[in-house]
Design a protein around this motif. Structure first.
Motif, mmCIF file in Angstrom:
data_model
loop_
_atom_site.group_PDB
_atom_site.id
_atom_site.type_symbol
_atom_site.label_atom_id
_atom_site.label_comp_id
_atom_site.label_asym_id
_atom_site.label_seq_id
_atom_site.Cartn_x
_atom_site.Cartn_y
_atom_site.Cartn_z
ATOM 1 N N VAL A 52 0.844 -1.205 0.000
ATOM 2 C CA VAL A 52 0.000 0.000 0.000
ATOM 3 C C VAL A 52 0.871 1.243 0.000
ATOM 4 C CG1 VAL A 52 -1.570 1.326 1.449
ATOM 5 C CG2 VAL A 52 -2.029 -1.057 1.025
ATOM 6 N N ALA A 54 3.866 1.538 -1.060
ATOM 7 C CA ALA A 54 4.557 1.683 -2.336
ATOM 8 C C ALA A 54 3.611 2.232 -3.396
ATOM 9 C CB ALA A 54 5.115 0.334 -2.773
ATOM 10 N N MET A 56 0.964 4.012 -3.026
ATOM 11 C CA MET A 56 0.583 5.405 -2.807
ATOM 12 C C MET A 56 1.718 6.348 -3.173
ATOM 13 S SD MET A 56 -1.719 5.249 0.556
ATOM 14 C CE MET A 56 -3.373 4.595 0.430
ATOM 15 N N PHE A 316 -6.646 -1.164 6.594
ATOM 16 C CA PHE A 316 -6.221 -0.468 5.370
ATOM 17 C C PHE A 316 -6.370 1.041 5.538
ATOM 18 C CE2 PHE A 316 -7.781 1.582 1.487
ATOM 19 C CZ PHE A 316 -6.603 1.565 0.770
ATOM 20 N N VAL A 317 -7.463 1.462 6.193
ATOM 21 C CA VAL A 317 -7.637 2.905 6.404
ATOM 22 C C VAL A 317 -6.522 3.463 7.277
ATOM 23 C CG1 VAL A 317 -9.154 4.651 7.384
ATOM 24 C CG2 VAL A 317 -10.108 2.821 6.035
ATOM 25 N N TRP A 320 -3.673 3.888 5.105
ATOM 26 C CA TRP A 320 -3.970 5.025 4.245
ATOM 27 C C TRP A 320 -3.639 6.322 4.990
ATOM 28 C CZ3 TRP A 320 -9.679 5.453 2.207
ATOM 29 C CH2 TRP A 320 -9.750 6.407 1.197
ATOM 30 N N PHE A 321 -4.046 6.406 6.262
ATOM 31 C CA PHE A 321 -3.693 7.564 7.092
ATOM 32 C C PHE A 321 -2.190 7.750 7.108
ATOM 33 C CE2 PHE A 321 -7.494 7.403 10.236
ATOM 34 C CZ PHE A 321 -8.286 7.952 9.263
ATOM 35 N N TRP A 323 0.191 6.990 5.148
ATOM 36 C CA TRP A 323 0.909 7.494 3.993
ATOM 37 C C TRP A 323 0.304 8.768 3.451
ATOM 38 C CZ3 TRP A 323 5.404 5.622 4.116
ATOM 39 C CH2 TRP A 323 5.571 4.386 4.720
ATOM 40 N N THR A 324 -0.647 9.371 4.193
ATOM 41 C CA THR A 324 -1.235 10.627 3.742
ATOM 42 C C THR A 324 -0.883 11.783 4.663
ATOM 43 O OG1 THR A 324 -3.082 9.383 2.857
ATOM 44 C CG2 THR A 324 -3.364 11.741 3.063
ATOM 45 N N PHE A 325 -1.017 11.578 5.980
ATOM 46 C CA PHE A 325 -0.974 12.722 6.884
ATOM 47 C C PHE A 325 0.409 12.937 7.475
ATOM 48 C CE2 PHE A 325 -5.530 11.407 7.555
ATOM 49 C CZ PHE A 325 -5.972 12.230 6.550
ATOM 50 N N PHE A 340 -9.665 18.209 22.939
ATOM 51 C CA PHE A 340 -10.709 17.971 21.940
ATOM 52 C C PHE A 340 -11.343 16.592 22.058
ATOM 53 C CE2 PHE A 340 -7.821 21.106 20.132
ATOM 54 C CZ PHE A 340 -8.708 22.144 19.947
ATOM 55 N N TYR B 3 -15.201 28.894 14.248
ATOM 56 C CA TYR B 3 -14.861 27.589 14.812
ATOM 57 C C TYR B 3 -15.358 26.475 13.899
ATOM 58 C CZ TYR B 3 -14.864 23.800 18.221
ATOM 59 O OH TYR B 3 -14.672 22.621 18.860
ATOM 60 N N LEU B 14 -8.454 17.156 4.846
ATOM 61 C CA LEU B 14 -8.077 15.761 5.113
ATOM 62 C C LEU B 14 -8.587 14.869 3.997
ATOM 63 C CD1 LEU B 14 -8.738 15.225 8.931
ATOM 64 C CD2 LEU B 14 -6.589 15.643 7.798
ATOM 65 N N GLY B 17 -6.530 15.282 0.831
ATOM 66 C CA GLY B 17 -5.247 14.572 0.902
ATOM 67 C C GLY B 17 -5.426 13.087 0.722
ATOM 68 N N MET B 18 -6.447 12.530 1.390
ATOM 69 C CA MET B 18 -6.644 11.081 1.296
ATOM 70 C C MET B 18 -7.066 10.682 -0.103
ATOM 71 S SD MET B 18 -8.256 10.147 4.975
ATOM 72 C CE MET B 18 -8.386 8.415 4.676
ATOM 73 N N VAL B 20 -6.083 12.109 -2.815
ATOM 74 C CA VAL B 20 -4.872 12.132 -3.652
ATOM 75 C C VAL B 20 -4.108 10.820 -3.528
ATOM 76 C CG1 VAL B 20 -2.590 13.172 -3.858
ATOM 77 C CG2 VAL B 20 -4.579 14.620 -3.701
ATOM 78 N N THR B 21 -3.884 10.382 -2.267
ATOM 79 C CA THR B 21 -3.123 9.138 -2.101
ATOM 80 C C THR B 21 -3.886 7.958 -2.671
ATOM 81 O OG1 THR B 21 -3.965 9.140 0.133
ATOM 82 C CG2 THR B 21 -1.684 9.739 -0.154
ATOM 83 N N LEU B 22 -5.215 7.946 -2.488
ATOM 84 C CA LEU B 22 -5.989 6.809 -3.007
ATOM 85 C C LEU B 22 -5.930 6.769 -4.528
ATOM 86 C CD1 LEU B 22 -7.789 4.494 -2.014
ATOM 87 C CD2 LEU B 22 -9.726 5.881 -2.652
ATOM 88 N N HIS B 24 -3.556 7.821 -6.406
ATOM 89 C CA HIS B 24 -2.248 7.306 -6.814
ATOM 90 C C HIS B 24 -2.191 5.797 -6.670
ATOM 91 C CE1 HIS B 24 0.524 10.642 -7.690
ATOM 92 N NE2 HIS B 24 -0.451 11.331 -7.153
ATOM 93 N N MET B 25 -2.807 5.298 -5.592
ATOM 94 C CA MET B 25 -2.772 3.859 -5.365
ATOM 95 C C MET B 25 -3.554 3.125 -6.444
ATOM 96 S SD MET B 25 -3.924 1.754 -2.067
ATOM 97 C CE MET B 25 -4.401 0.066 -2.299
ATOM 98 N N ILE B 28 -1.831 2.764 -10.053
ATOM 99 C CA ILE B 28 -0.430 2.358 -9.958
ATOM 100 C C ILE B 28 0.061 1.732 -11.256
ATOM 101 C CG2 ILE B 28 -1.080 0.147 -8.887
ATOM 102 C CD1 ILE B 28 2.117 2.141 -8.268
#
Lengths: 360, 193
Positions: A52, A54, A56, A316-317, A320-321, A323-325, A340, B3, B14, B17-18, B20-22, B24-25, B28
């Motif tokens: 995963v 790789a 991403m 998997f999520v 996913w986190f 390699w994203t954040f 929070f 707020y 968020l 960003g997610m 974008v990575t998905l 790309h995956m 592939i």
């Protein structure tokens, strides 16, 4: 499964008199599958994680081509080869380490996740030890690992290991509170701490189409799921919350001085903890072993399939986190937890309570 | 109000960003940049290294010897600045073909051979690609592949090996078991003399 084995052996005449040994054998027999599952889970999860990550990053990850031994098509055998390498590696103990504690720490961490697995149900019957306090038990046992982490950091006699373990311990202890509090709404809705009752309370369908899972029960439950999942990711020390492991400042945190087999145990425990967190989220919010289409594909074998596939999706999520954040700073991490997540989980508890009181 | 806007902003970024990575995956197969080296290779580079003169644009890629033309004069061995060429010879009848040793008596230029080359090793891991060995060769049988010689041998610029010992290229055509005969003969003739 322990009860099942005890009944089985007690029904055989010539084993009957040895009650104490029957108990021990039953416990061992139900422990071995758990260990096997943990090992297989770690092998598969490491492979999937590498693939995963790789994909991403537009890479291919482990592939079969290379010098000498062939790692199978698409590098499927890569993690197996890694495992064999780790098993045969030299076990290095630093000269100035506190030897007894140094050897004890990986065992405690491993036992923490192993014992937590004992209460984890794969379907209605497939559970090593069926508690009526399952949820509470898993929450309690998943915090045993903290002792091992502190011991590992202390006994390495290395300031970076100690820093890493302190960070990790602070993180795990803090995030356990919002994680536990965001699981309370489940207990409020199902009226039980046993996993069986929690899942049985989610049978049927709601609004005609959706399965009657707790995450679809009311808007607050979505927030609760989100809080628990993020807190869980933080609890298993994964990115974006992987502060204990910082290559530039702490090397590998509390794992720095460990090598070979003991390091492999840390790895095993880490991936087992991931599975437990994702599994508790699945059972609590996503209907556990229930099918996503109510009334279809139900049954014991399908139950295991649904539970493992939902859990794998959540794992998997997590990847996913990762390699994203970008990761958080220590103060941001603590601020997020105490300012929070903790008020948020209280808010969710009150919200679910009011919803249950007024809307039904 | 700010707020809630901040919360919305956080969640939307968020999700961006997610996604974008998905993406790309999932793409592939099209987007991967890894070259599976021993199976896939880079395309062959252009045969122009920037000189105006055509004959200077020579890729010095790999030393090769046409053993049928080699007369065993050792000029290339002496010219080599790093001593990566090792030659051993054995005296035979002038211009005679030796079928068992894959030896032809006369070169393509018509020169009769006096020596059987029993060993011609070039260690390409030591070679510094100076090309100095090719100029003294009277039969032009040792040359760098590429450039003007690309019609004689296929260009090869990688020649990477898994083992360092495989970098030693053995050009002598004499089979090892036959070689033993010639070495023994040589020793006998040396003793006799």
């Amino acid at each position: 499964m322990v009860d099942f084995y005890i009944d089985l052996f007690s029904s055989v005449d010539f084993i009957k008199p040895y009650q104490s040994s029957i108990f021990i054998i039953s416990v061992v027999l139900s422990g071995i599958p758990i260990f096997g599952f943990m090992a297989v889970n770690a092998l598969v999860a490491v492979y999937v994680e590498r693939k995963v990550s790789a994909f991403m990053q537009d890479r291919l990850g482990p592939m079969g081509h290379g010098v000498g031994l062939h790692a199978g098509k698409w590098g499927v055998l890569q993690t197996l080869a890694d495992a064999i390498k780790l098993l045969t590696k030299e076990d290095i103990i630093p000269k100035s380490a506190d030897k007894k504690l140094f050897l004890l720490a990986p065992c405690i961490i491993f036992i923490g996740s192993f014992v937590a697995f004992a209460g984890f149900p794969f379907n209605e019957f497939l559970v090593a030890a069926d508690f009526n306090l399952g949820l509470f038990y898993i929450l309690a046992m998943s915090s045993v690992g903290v002792i091992g982490i502190i011991l590992a950091g202390y006994s390495s006699n290395n300031k970076w290991s100690l820093y890493g373990s302190m960070r990790s311990a602070a993180q795990i202890v803090s995030y356990e509170i919002p994680a536990a509090l965001s699981l309370l709404p489940i207990v409020m809705l199902s009226g039980s701490l046993a996993f069986k009752d929690i899942v049985l309370a989610q049978t049927g369908s709601t609004l005609g189409i959706l399965p009657n899972w707790f995450i679809f029960d009311n808007p607050f439950m979505i927030v609760a799921f989100w809080l628990f999942f993020i807190a869980g990711v933080a609890e298993v020390n994964r990115t974006p919350f992987d502060l204990p492991e910082a290559e530039s400042e702490l090397v590998a945190g509390w794992m720095t001085e460990y090598s070979g087999m003991r390091w492999a145990f840390f790895f095993l425990a880490e991936y087992a903890n991931m599975f437990i967190v994702a599994g508790v989220a699945t059972i609590g919010f996503l209907g556990g072993w229930l099918s996503p289409i109510p009334g279809f594909f139900e049954g014991n074998i399908w139950g295991v399939f649904w539970l493992v596939s939902k859990t794998s999706f959540l794992i998997f999520v997590m990847m996913w986190f990762r390699w994203t954040f970008p990761r958080l700073r220590t103060d941001q991490l603590m601020r997020m937890c105490w300012k929070f997540f903790l008020p948020g989980s209280f808010f969710v508890i009150i919200g679910v309570g009011l919803w249950d009181l007024l809307m039904r | 109000m700010n707020y809630f806007l901040a919360i919305f902003d956080t969640i939307s970024t968020l999700i961006t960003g997610m996604s974008v990575t998905l993406s790309h995956m999932l793409k592939i197969r099209k987007g991967n940049v890894t070259l599976q080296y021993p199976v896939e290779r880079w395309p062959r580079p252009e045969r122009n290294i920037g000189f105006n003169e055509e004959s200077y644009n020579v890729i010095r890629s790999r030393l090769t010897v046409d053993m049928d033309d080699c007369i065993g004069c050792l000029k290339c061995e002496r010219a080599c600045p790093v001593d990566c060429i090792k030659i051993e010879t054995h005296k035979v009848e002038k211009g005679e073909d030796l079928a068992d040793a894959n030896h032809t008596g006369i070169t393509s230029n018509g020169t009769p051979k006096r020596l059987l080359v029993t060993r011609f090793d070039i260690d390409m891991s030591e070679c510094c690609y100076c090309n100095l060995c090719t100029y003294p060769c009277p039969e032009e049988c040792i040359f760098m592949v590429g450039g003007p010689n690309s019609n004689r041998h296929e260009i090869d610029y990688e020649f990477s090996e898994y083992d360092r010992n495989d970098m030693v290229y053995r050009f002598s055509k004499v089979p090892p078991d036959i070689l033993q005969n010639y070495v023994q003969k040589k020793e006998i003739s040396e003793k006799a003399s």
